[in-house]
Design a protein around this motif. Structure first.
Motif, PDB file in Angstrom:
ATOM      1  N   LEU A   1       1.067  -1.702   0.039  1.00 41.91           N
ATOM      2  CA  LEU A   1       0.413   0.048   0.102  1.00 41.91           C
ATOM      3  C   LEU A   1       0.812   1.198  -0.562  1.00 41.91           C
ATOM      4  N   ILE A   2      -0.109   2.632  -0.399  1.00 41.76           N
ATOM      5  CA  ILE A   2       0.977   3.605  -0.297  1.00 41.76           C
ATOM      6  C   ILE A   2       0.740   4.411   0.600  1.00 41.76           C
ATOM      7  N   HIS A   3       0.041   4.962   0.972  1.00 36.74           N
ATOM      8  CA  HIS A   3       0.092   6.409   2.192  1.00 36.74           C
ATOM      9  C   HIS A   3      -1.532   5.602   2.978  1.00 36.74           C
ATOM     10  N   PRO A   4      -1.666   3.962   2.960  1.00 40.88           N
ATOM     11  CA  PRO A   4      -3.562   3.848   3.849  1.00 40.88           C
ATOM     12  C   PRO A   4      -3.950   4.130   4.451  1.00 40.88           C
ATOM     13  N   LYS A   5      -5.173   4.879   5.014  1.00 39.08           N
ATOM     14  CA  LYS A   5      -5.648   5.669   5.534  1.00 39.08           C
ATOM     15  C   LYS A   5      -7.026   4.227   5.950  1.00 39.08           C
ATOM     16  N   ILE A   6      -7.770   4.761   7.053  1.00 46.15           N
ATOM     17  CA  ILE A   6      -8.598   3.338   7.546  1.00 46.15           C
ATOM     18  C   ILE A   6      -9.918   3.770   7.657  1.00 46.15           C
ATOM     19  N   GLU A   7     -11.212   3.989   7.322  1.00 42.08           N
ATOM     20  CA  GLU A   7     -12.042   4.646   8.322  1.00 42.08           C
ATOM     21  C   GLU A   7     -13.339   3.585   8.377  1.00 42.08           C
ATOM     22  N   PRO A   8     -14.457   4.549   9.652  1.00 40.02           N
ATOM     23  CA  PRO A   8     -15.661   2.988  10.100  1.00 40.02           C
ATOM     24  C   PRO A   8     -16.738   3.443   9.086  1.00 40.02           C
ATOM     25  N   GLU A   9     -17.351   2.014   8.607  1.00 40.37           N
ATOM     26  CA  GLU A   9     -17.577   2.236   7.245  1.00 40.37           C
ATOM     27  C   GLU A   9     -20.021   1.170   8.035  1.00 40.37           C
TER      28      GLU A   9
ATOM     29  N   MET B   1     -15.304  -1.404   8.668  1.00 46.26           N
ATOM     30  CA  MET B   1     -14.249  -0.784   7.897  1.00 46.26           C
ATOM     31  C   MET B   1     -13.097  -0.654   6.375  1.00 46.26           C
ATOM     32  N   GLU B   2     -13.171   0.510   5.608  1.00 46.22           N
ATOM     33  CA  GLU B   2     -12.372   0.329   4.701  1.00 46.22           C
ATOM     34  C   GLU B   2     -11.170   1.397   4.393  1.00 46.22           C
ATOM     35  N   ILE B   3      -9.985   0.350   4.034  1.00 45.95           N
ATOM     36  CA  ILE B   3      -9.019   1.097   4.145  1.00 45.95           C
ATOM     37  C   ILE B   3      -8.870   1.823   2.477  1.00 45.95           C
ATOM     38  N   ILE B   4      -8.310   2.699   2.716  1.00 48.39           N
ATOM     39  CA  ILE B   4      -8.252   3.858   1.684  1.00 48.39           C
ATOM     40  C   ILE B   4      -6.976   3.770   1.191  1.00 48.39           C
ATOM     41  N   ASP B   5      -6.277   4.085   0.150  1.00 49.16           N
ATOM     42  CA  ASP B   5      -5.042   4.004  -0.347  1.00 49.16           C
ATOM     43  C   ASP B   5      -5.397   5.116  -1.458  1.00 49.16           C
ATOM     44  N   SER B   6      -5.589   7.071  -1.916  1.00 44.05           N
ATOM     45  CA  SER B   6      -5.375   7.490  -3.122  1.00 44.05           C
ATOM     46  C   SER B   6      -4.454   7.427  -3.266  1.00 44.05           C
ATOM     47  N   ARG B   7      -4.331   6.768  -4.726  1.00 45.13           N
ATOM     48  CA  ARG B   7      -2.515   7.250  -5.730  1.00 45.13           C
ATOM     49  C   ARG B   7      -1.955   8.386  -6.179  1.00 45.13           C
ATOM     50  N   TYR B   8      -2.823   9.473  -5.666  1.00 42.69           N
ATOM     51  CA  TYR B   8      -2.039  10.317  -5.200  1.00 42.69           C
ATOM     52  C   TYR B   8      -1.136  10.759  -5.112  1.00 42.69           C
ATOM     53  N   LEU B   9      -0.448  11.999  -4.840  1.00 40.05           N
ATOM     54  CA  LEU B   9       0.610  12.402  -4.954  1.00 40.05           C
ATOM     55  C   LEU B   9      -0.007  12.963  -3.626  1.00 40.05           C
ATOM     56  N   ASN B  10       0.057  12.636  -1.635  1.00 38.10           N
ATOM     57  CA  ASN B  10      -0.066  13.405  -0.339  1.00 38.10           C
ATOM     58  C   ASN B  10      -1.377  13.049  -0.238  1.00 38.10           C
ATOM     59  N   PHE B  11      -1.680  12.410  -1.758  1.00 33.96           N
ATOM     60  CA  PHE B  11      -3.593  12.057  -1.305  1.00 33.96           C
ATOM     61  C   PHE B  11      -4.687  13.202  -1.257  1.00 33.96           C
ATOM     62  N   HIS B  12      -4.253  13.813  -2.787  1.00 36.24           N
ATOM     63  CA  HIS B  12      -4.530  15.621  -3.414  1.00 36.24           C
ATOM     64  C   HIS B  12      -5.182  15.264  -4.227  1.00 36.24           C
ATOM     65  N   PHE B  13      -6.114  15.016  -4.305  1.00 40.08           N
ATOM     66  CA  PHE B  13      -7.279  15.498  -5.773  1.00 40.08           C
ATOM     67  C   PHE B  13      -8.426  16.130  -5.778  1.00 40.08           C
TER      68      PHE B  13
ATOM     69  N   MET C   1      -2.855   4.579   9.027  1.00 40.94           N
ATOM     70  CA  MET C   1      -2.511   3.410   9.072  1.00 40.94           C
ATOM     71  C   MET C   1      -0.582   3.407   9.771  1.00 40.94           C
ATOM     72  N   HIS C   2      -0.036   2.806  10.716  1.00 40.97           N
ATOM     73  CA  HIS C   2       1.644   2.297  10.404  1.00 40.97           C
ATOM     74  C   HIS C   2       0.887   1.508  11.349  1.00 40.97           C
ATOM     75  N   ALA C   3       2.589   1.381  10.846  1.00 40.47           N
ATOM     76  CA  ALA C   3       3.093  -0.128  11.430  1.00 40.47           C
ATOM     77  C   ALA C   3       2.461  -0.613  12.426  1.00 40.47           C
ATOM     78  N   GLY C   4       2.015  -2.165  13.226  1.00 39.94           N
ATOM     79  CA  GLY C   4       1.924  -2.088  14.783  1.00 39.94           C
ATOM     80  C   GLY C   4       0.301  -1.651  15.875  1.00 39.94           C
ATOM     81  N   ASP C   5      -0.473  -0.554  14.982  1.00 35.35           N
ATOM     82  CA  ASP C   5      -1.393  -0.298  15.435  1.00 35.35           C
ATOM     83  C   ASP C   5      -2.587  -1.580  15.307  1.00 35.35           C
TER      84      ASP C   5
END
Ligand code: OOG
Length: 262
Positions: free
Chosen positions: A101-109, A139-151, A241-245
């Motif tokens: 994954l590039i820079h994954p984030k997680i969110e409740p759904e 939960m959804e893991i999102i991971d934008s393919r865009y630089l710094n999650f900017h779109f 998300m970070h390793a160990g979280d």
């Protein structure tokens, strides 16, 4: 009008960025003429590429940017949708690896699983609820393919609305067993509460987001199919998300769902 070749190139660039785990810059900068409609054409092409090369198939759909919290966080003020593939499903029993994954984030759904097809253009909340087999915490893991999650809106749509992985709880709930408007949600990271929300933060009722999508899909000749899993959109902002979280989502009246990051 953008050329079909250009749409194919954008889809392939997004496919490669995900496959080889790197960021790309927004396409709207290079192609200011990129519209929402064209962006969904690119999304369709990207899904075709992924199904073919990853030998997977469509398992459902997801809503994005349906809550004020998420819209403000990302600076986009309209909902979007994307496609879920079978190989995006993650089992909560096993730790999640961030390696691919590039820079994954997680969110409740809240996940809705359908027992009947749902075809627009006049789908209402009531229709969504009748067609639903069950709901479950997710939960959804999102991971934008865009630089710094900017779109921008068209960029994120082309990128399959940042879809990456999803986790659905194993307990199933009938739609009348839970309060899909007032049910509270607590999102914790490493046992610390990072956000709270209510089911109604998703467009007043998560089924309203799904009705919105069903009514959009029909314009493209598509619909929600019996058996589809639909993620109705994040109720809170997302967490990096970070390793160990570890992350847990607890909804009133539903079993809580936890994941561990490797
Ligand atoms: C876009 C996708 C957001 C949601 O549920 O709001 C999303 C993003 O924030 O990258 O899936």
């Amino acid at each position: 009008m953008m050329k079909t070749d250009t749409l194919d190139q954008i889809a392939y660039a997004l496919y490669l960025a995900e496959r080889d785990v790197y960021e790309v810059t927004k396409f709207v900068e290079r192609y200011p003429e990129l519209t929402v409609e064209t962006a969904y054409d690119i999304q369709d092409k990207l899904i075709e590429l992924k199904c073919k090369h990853e030998q997977t198939s469509i398992s459902g759909l997801k809503l994005g940017l349906t809550s004020k919290a998420k819209q403000q966080m990302m600076g986009v003020h309209e909902p979007t949708y994307g496609v879920l593939l079978a190989n995006m499903a993650v089992n909560a029993q096993h730790p999640i690896s961030l390696k691919s994954l590039i820079h994954p984030k997680i969110e409740p759904e809240i996940a809705f699983v359908f027992k009947e097809d749902l075809v627009g253009p006049v789908v209402t909340v009531a229709h969504v609820l009748i067609a639903t087999a069950y709901v479950a915490p997710a939960m959804e893991i999102i991971d934008s393919r865009y630089l710094n999650f900017h779109f921008t809106l068209p960029d994120v749509i082309a990128d399959n609305s940042s879809s990456s992985r999803y986790i659905v709880g194993s307990q199933k709930y009938a739609v009348n067993e839970v309060d899909l408007v007032n049910m509270g949600c607590i999102f914790t990271q490493n046992d610390e509460m990072i956000a709270t929300s209510t089911a109604g933060s998703v467009m007043g009722h998560p089924a309203r987001a799904i009705a919105w999508m069903a009514n959009k899909l029909i314009a493209r000749g598509q619909h929600i199919r019996a058996g589809d899993i639909v993620l109705s959109g994040a109720l809170t902002g997302s967490a990096t998300m970070h390793a160990g979280d570890s992350f847990t989502v607890s909804f009133d009246g539903m079993e809580s769902l936890s994941v561990q990051v490797e």
